[in-house]
Scaffold this motif. Structure first.
Motif, short mmCIF file in Angstrom:
data_model
loop_
_atom_site.label_atom_id
_atom_site.label_comp_id
_atom_site.label_asym_id
_atom_site.label_seq_id
_atom_site.Cartn_x
_atom_site.Cartn_y
_atom_site.Cartn_z
N GLU A 68 8.51 9.21 -38.55
CA GLU A 68 7.80 10.00 -36.97
C GLU A 68 8.70 8.19 -36.06
O GLU A 68 7.34 7.78 -35.87
CB GLU A 68 7.17 10.20 -36.87
N ARG A 69 9.66 8.83 -35.41
CA ARG A 69 10.00 7.40 -34.61
C ARG A 69 10.19 7.99 -33.12
O ARG A 69 10.99 8.46 -32.41
CB ARG A 69 11.07 6.43 -34.94
N LYS A 70 9.46 7.10 -31.86
CA LYS A 70 9.03 7.53 -31.02
C LYS A 70 10.06 6.45 -30.08
O LYS A 70 8.57 5.22 -30.03
CB LYS A 70 7.69 8.27 -30.28
N VAL A 71 11.29 6.50 -29.53
CA VAL A 71 11.63 4.97 -28.82
C VAL A 71 11.87 5.25 -27.72
O VAL A 71 12.89 6.21 -27.40
CB VAL A 71 12.64 4.28 -29.66
N ASP A 72 11.68 4.98 -26.41
CA ASP A 72 12.46 5.35 -25.43
C ASP A 72 13.59 4.82 -25.20
O ASP A 72 14.48 4.18 -25.84
CB ASP A 72 11.29 4.88 -24.94
N PRO A 73 14.48 5.93 -24.60
CA PRO A 73 15.71 5.99 -23.89
C PRO A 73 16.09 4.10 -23.70
O PRO A 73 15.42 4.60 -22.18
CB PRO A 73 16.19 6.42 -23.16
N LYS A 74 16.64 3.44 -24.48
CA LYS A 74 16.95 2.00 -23.46
C LYS A 74 18.61 1.79 -23.43
O LYS A 74 18.79 1.21 -22.73
CB LYS A 74 16.63 0.72 -24.70
N LYS A 75 19.31 2.31 -24.71
CA LYS A 75 20.26 1.85 -24.99
C LYS A 75 21.20 2.82 -24.27
O LYS A 75 21.13 3.42 -24.11
CB LYS A 75 21.13 1.93 -26.42
N SER A 76 22.93 1.84 -23.50
CA SER A 76 23.43 2.82 -22.77
C SER A 76 24.15 2.71 -23.67
O SER A 76 25.20 2.37 -24.80
CB SER A 76 24.22 2.55 -21.81
N PHE A 77 25.31 4.04 -23.68
CA PHE A 77 26.90 4.81 -24.87
C PHE A 77 28.18 5.07 -24.08
O PHE A 77 27.75 6.55 -22.52
CB PHE A 77 25.69 5.58 -25.10
N ALA A 78 28.31 4.64 -24.29
CA ALA A 78 30.18 5.23 -24.08
C ALA A 78 30.27 6.46 -24.93
O ALA A 78 30.14 5.94 -26.06
CB ALA A 78 31.34 4.16 -24.22
N ILE A 79 31.05 7.74 -24.64
CA ILE A 79 31.11 8.13 -26.04
C ILE A 79 32.43 8.62 -25.73
O ILE A 79 32.77 9.25 -25.57
CB ILE A 79 30.30 9.93 -25.75
N LEU A 80 33.20 8.94 -26.63
CA LEU A 80 34.43 8.42 -26.81
C LEU A 80 34.50 10.18 -28.04
O LEU A 80 34.27 9.68 -28.53
CB LEU A 80 35.13 7.68 -27.57
N VAL A 81 35.45 10.86 -27.87
CA VAL A 81 36.35 12.00 -28.20
C VAL A 81 37.62 11.87 -28.43
O VAL A 81 38.38 11.60 -27.52
CB VAL A 81 36.01 13.70 -26.83
N ALA A 82 37.68 11.89 -29.36
CA ALA A 82 39.51 11.82 -29.68
C ALA A 82 39.81 13.23 -29.72
O ALA A 82 39.57 13.70 -31.15
CB ALA A 82 39.50 11.05 -31.42
N ALA A 83 40.90 13.30 -29.74
CA ALA A 83 41.89 14.74 -29.18
C ALA A 83 42.79 14.47 -29.44
O ALA A 83 43.87 13.59 -28.26
CB ALA A 83 41.34 15.12 -27.75
N HIS A 84 43.70 15.30 -29.91
CA HIS A 84 45.37 15.03 -29.78
C HIS A 84 45.72 16.91 -30.10
O HIS A 84 45.78 17.43 -30.97
CB HIS A 84 46.15 14.82 -31.37
N ASN A 85 45.95 17.83 -28.99
CA ASN A 85 46.37 18.89 -28.49
C ASN A 85 45.07 19.59 -29.23
O ASN A 85 45.14 20.62 -30.38
CB ASN A 85 47.17 19.15 -29.68
N GLU A 86 44.13 19.51 -28.52
CA GLU A 86 42.94 19.88 -29.11
C GLU A 86 42.51 20.97 -27.89
O GLU A 86 40.80 20.96 -27.48
CB GLU A 86 41.54 19.40 -29.21
N GLU A 87 43.30 21.48 -26.69
CA GLU A 87 42.69 22.55 -25.62
C GLU A 87 41.90 23.33 -25.77
O GLU A 87 40.78 24.08 -25.33
CB GLU A 87 44.06 22.77 -24.55
N GLN A 88 41.59 24.00 -26.92
CA GLN A 88 41.12 25.05 -27.48
C GLN A 88 39.45 24.89 -27.75
O GLN A 88 38.83 25.44 -27.83
CB GLN A 88 41.79 26.06 -28.53
N VAL A 89 39.27 23.33 -28.30
CA VAL A 89 38.03 23.18 -28.95
C VAL A 89 37.26 22.11 -27.84
O VAL A 89 35.78 22.12 -28.24
CB VAL A 89 38.37 23.09 -30.34
N VAL A 90 38.10 21.21 -27.32
CA VAL A 90 37.35 20.24 -26.14
C VAL A 90 36.18 20.72 -25.89
O VAL A 90 35.24 20.29 -25.18
CB VAL A 90 38.04 19.45 -26.18
N GLY A 91 36.58 21.83 -25.13
CA GLY A 91 35.86 22.04 -23.81
C GLY A 91 34.04 22.11 -24.52
O GLY A 91 33.60 22.05 -23.62
#
Length: 413
Positions: free
Chosen positions: A34-57
Motif C-alpha cells: 500500500e502506497r499513499k502518496v499525495d498527488p505531486k507530479k503533473s502529467f501531459a497525457i498524449l493520445v496517439a490517434a489516426h482516424n479514430e473518431e469512433q473510439v477516441v471520445g
C-alpha cells in the motif's frame, strides 16, 4: 555435420526455453504494498490517434474522470494524418487536438517525436508524459500509481496491459490469454527480480527530464521495444506498475490480427539487428545480467524463426517416404525429459489464468484454440523475416465503443 548443426540449434532453443521458464517462476508470487502518496507530479497525457473518431471520445471521457487533481494533468490528442473527424471529436470533448500532417513520415513513432517537440515549446512544463492509444481505456487510479512511482525515483514506467474485448472472438481471447501470461510470467517475474521490464506501446509513463535528455528517437514499427532497448543501454530500467491498468482493444478477425503481428515482427527484426550484439557485448563487459536478458529478448524473434524452420525440416523428414536424414536431439533424451518439457510449455498458460484470477469459463475453454493462435506466429515470423525492410506502418481499425464500466462489469462477472 548438418545433423550436428541441427542438434546444436535445438540445444540453443531448449536453453532459451529453460531460461525463460526459470525466470517465469519468480512471477508466481505477487507482492503488493500500500502506497499513499499525495498527488505531486503533473502529467501531459498524449493520445496517439489516426482516424479514430469512433473510439477516441470514450477514452477522453475516461481520462477526464481520472482520480487525480484536474489541474495536474492535461490531455492532448495527436491527430496524425487523419482524414476523418478525430480532431473535431477531441475538441468537442474539451481537449486539445494537435494536428500533424506528414504523409512521408507515417507511424506512431514519428507522431510521438513530433508531439514531444510541440510539447516542449509550450509554456507549461510537465513533470512526466503519459502515452495511450486512442482505443484504450484506463483505470481511474492510473495517474496515482504513476505519481507514486515517479516520487520514488522511477523514470520509465509501464502499466499493466489488459484486453478490453477478450470475449469478442477466439482471436481476441487468444490475445487476452497471452497478455495475462506475459504480465504475470514475463513482466511481473522481472519486476520481482529487480530487472528491466519491457514497454508495451501504450500505458507508458516517462519522466520529462529523461525524455528531453534522450530524445524520443524511436521511429521503427515497434517504437516501444526500440525505446526500451535504448533505455537499458543507458542503464535505465523501465519498471512495471502492476496496479495501473490499461485496457487495449484487440483485432477480432484472424486476418487483422495477422497483419498487426506481421508489423510487430518486422519491427522486432529491425530492433534485434540493431541492439542484440551491442547489448550482449555490454552485458559481458559489464557483467550486467539485465542487459544480457534484454539481449536475449531482442533476439527472441530469431528464436521463433529458427524454431519454425527446424520444425518444418524435421517434420518434412518424418513425412517423406524414405529413411530419416536429419537427427533430433530428443531422440537422444529419455522419454521423461521430453514429457516434462512438454508439460512445462503447456502448463504456463492455464497457470497464468489461475494466478490472474480470471473468472470467465469461456477463457479457459479458449485454451483449446490458443495453440492455433500460437502456432500462427511461426509462419508470420518467417514471412516477416523476408519482408523486414518494409517499414510501412499499417493501421489497425477500431470501431467498437466500449466504456470502462462495461469492461469492469464483465471482469466482475
Amino acid at each position: 555435420m548438418v545433423n550436428g548443426f541441427i542438434i546444436g540449434m535445438q540445444i540453443v532453443l531448449a536453453c532459451v526455453g529453460v531460461y525463460q521458464f526459470g525466470i517465469s517462476l519468480f512471477g508466481l508470487a505477487r507482492k503488493t504494498k500500500e502506497r499513499k502518496v499525495d498527488p505531486k507530479k503533473s502529467f501531459a497525457i498524449l493520445v496517439a490517434a489516426h482516424n479514430e473518431e469512433q473510439v477516441v471520445g470514450a477514452l477522453i471521457d475516461n481520462l477526464k474522470r481520472l482520480d487525480y487533481p484536474k489541474e495536474l494533468y492535461d490531455i492532448f490528442v495527436i491527430c496524425d494524418n487523419c482524414t476523418d473527424k478525430t480532431a473535431e471529436v477531441a475538441r468537442s470533448h474539451g481537449v486539445r487536438a494537435c494536428v500533424r500532417t506528414n504523409p512521408n513520415l507515417r507511424g506512431k513513432g514519428y507522431a510521438i517525436e513530433w508531439m514531444l517537440e510541440e510539447l516542449w515549446a509550450m509554456p507549461r512544463a510537465y513533470d512526466a508524459v503519459v502515452m495511450f492509444d486512442a482505443d484504450n481505456l484506463v483505470g481511474t487510479d492510473f495517474l496515482r500509481h504513476m505519481n507514486a512511482d515517479l516520487c520514488e525515483g522511477k523514470q520509465v514506467i509501464q502499466g499493466y496491459l489488459d484486453t478490453k474485448n477478450p470475449g469478442d472472438s477466439w482471436v481476441t481471447a487468444a490475445y487476452g490469454i497471452t497478455y495475462w501470461y506475459c504480465n504475470r510470467l514475463w513482466q511481473l517475474s522481472r519486476r520481482n527480480l529487480g530487472m528491466a521490464n519491457f514497454l508495451g506501446g501504450t500505458g507508458m509513463c516517462f519522466e520529462s527530464k529523461l525524455l528531453k535528455e534522450m530524445g524520443w528517437g524511436a521511429t521503427s514499427l515497434v517504437e516501444d521495444l526500440e525505446f526500451t532497448m535504448r533505455c537499458i543501454q543507458r542503464g535505465i530500467h523501465p519498471v512495471l506498475n502492476y496496479e495501473a491498468k490499461v485496457f487495449d482493444e484487440k483485432p477480432i478477425s484472424f486476418k487483422a490480427s495477422a497483419r498487426q503481428r506481421l508489423r510487430w515482427m518486422q519491427g522486432h527484426f529491425n530492433v534485434a539487428r540493431r541492439f542484440f550484439f551491442p547489448l550482449l557485448w555490454q552485458s559481458i563487459r559489464e557483467r550486467n545480467f539485465v542487459k544480457f536478458d534484454a539481449a536475449i529478448y531482442s533476439a527472441s524473434v530469431y528464436n521463433v524463426l529458427l524454431g519454425f524452420l527446424l520444425t518444418a525440416l524435421l517434420w518434412g523428414d518424418y513425412i517423406l517416404p524414405a529413411d530419416n536424414v536429419f537427427a533430433s536431439m530428443y531422440t537422444y533424451l529419455p522419454a521423461w525429459v521430453v514429457v516434462v518439457a512438454m508439460a512445462m510449455a503447456v502448463v504456463q498458460f492455464p497457470s497464468a489464468l489461475v494466478l490472474e484470477r480470471v473468472k470467465s469459463w469461456k477463457m479457459y475453454a479458449h485454451l483449446l484454440t490458443l495453440p492455433v493462435f500460437l502456432l500462427s506466429w511461426l509462419p508470420i515470423t518467417c514471412y516477416a523475416f523476408f519482408t523486414q525492410n518494409n517499414k510501412t506502418w499499417s493501421h489497425t481499425q477500431h470501431t467498437r465503443v466500449i466504456r470502462l464500466e462495461d469492461v469492469q462489469s464483465k471482469q466482475a462477472g
